[in-house]
Design a protein around this motif. Structure first.
Motif, PDB file in Angstrom:
ATOM      1  N   LYS A  64      24.005 -60.332  21.312  1.00  0.00           N
ATOM      2  CA  LYS A  64      23.816 -58.195  20.278  1.00  0.00           C
ATOM      3  C   LYS A  64      23.051 -59.722  19.517  1.00  0.00           C
ATOM      4  N   THR A 124      30.547 -53.184  12.622  1.00  0.00           N
ATOM      5  CA  THR A 124      30.936 -52.591  13.139  1.00  0.00           C
ATOM      6  C   THR A 124      30.207 -51.463  12.667  1.00  0.00           C
ATOM      7  N   GLU A 128      32.805 -48.494  18.479  1.00  0.00           N
ATOM      8  CA  GLU A 128      33.033 -50.224  18.786  1.00  0.00           C
ATOM      9  C   GLU A 128      33.364 -50.815  18.311  1.00  0.00           C
ATOM     10  N   SER A 129      34.071 -51.781  18.602  1.00  0.00           N
ATOM     11  CA  SER A 129      34.837 -52.589  17.520  1.00  0.00           C
ATOM     12  C   SER A 129      34.296 -53.484  17.057  1.00  0.00           C
TER      13      SER A 129
END
Length: 135
Positions: A64, A124, A128-129
């Motif tokens: 990402k 964060t 999501e983690s």
């Protein structure tokens, strides 16, 4: 024929100047009364929004891309606004903690751990983690 051109040019200039309106202009020394002068004089001082101190792009786990705009106000960290993905237009806004330590947090649960000078940060996204990102 060469003497006609300057004569025509002078005639054109004279016609242009004669078209000017030089009638009735009034100049007022003080101008109109300012109806909002008292409100402006008694208004609270304006506080500018935080300025962007650095803009960095990070590569994160899962391939990402995160873009972070690190903001400052008065020389102190004010927040980190981030976008996940190259196509994201809206930034997630986070603010610096009051005590100066800990992650930048957002109202929606988003968080950024790190600083503008760090080589890696943790981001964060709500739901999501946390992901680790490197500059």
């Amino acid at each position: 024929m060469t003497t006609r051109f300057p004569l025509l040019l002078a005639l054109g200039a004279a016609l242009t100047l004669s078209a000017c309106n030089d009638g009735g202009h009034t100049i007022v020394q003080q101008g109109p009364t300012d109806t909002m002068a008292n409100e402006i004089a008694n208004a609270a001082p304006v506080e500018l929004p935080p300025s962007i101190a650095a803009s960095k792009t990070y590569r994160c786990d899962g391939n990402k891309v995160v873009e972070i705009d690190w903001t400052e106000q008065g020389g102190k960290p004010a927040g980190a606004n981030f976008r996940v993905g190259a196509d994201t237009v809206e930034s997630t806004v986070t603010t610096a903690p009051a005590e100066g330590t800990g992650p930048y947090t957002g109202a929606d649960g988003a968080a950024v751990s790190g600083t503008k000078d760090a080589s890696s940060v943790q981001v964060t996204v709500p739901g999501e983690s946390a992901i680790t990102c490197r500059a």
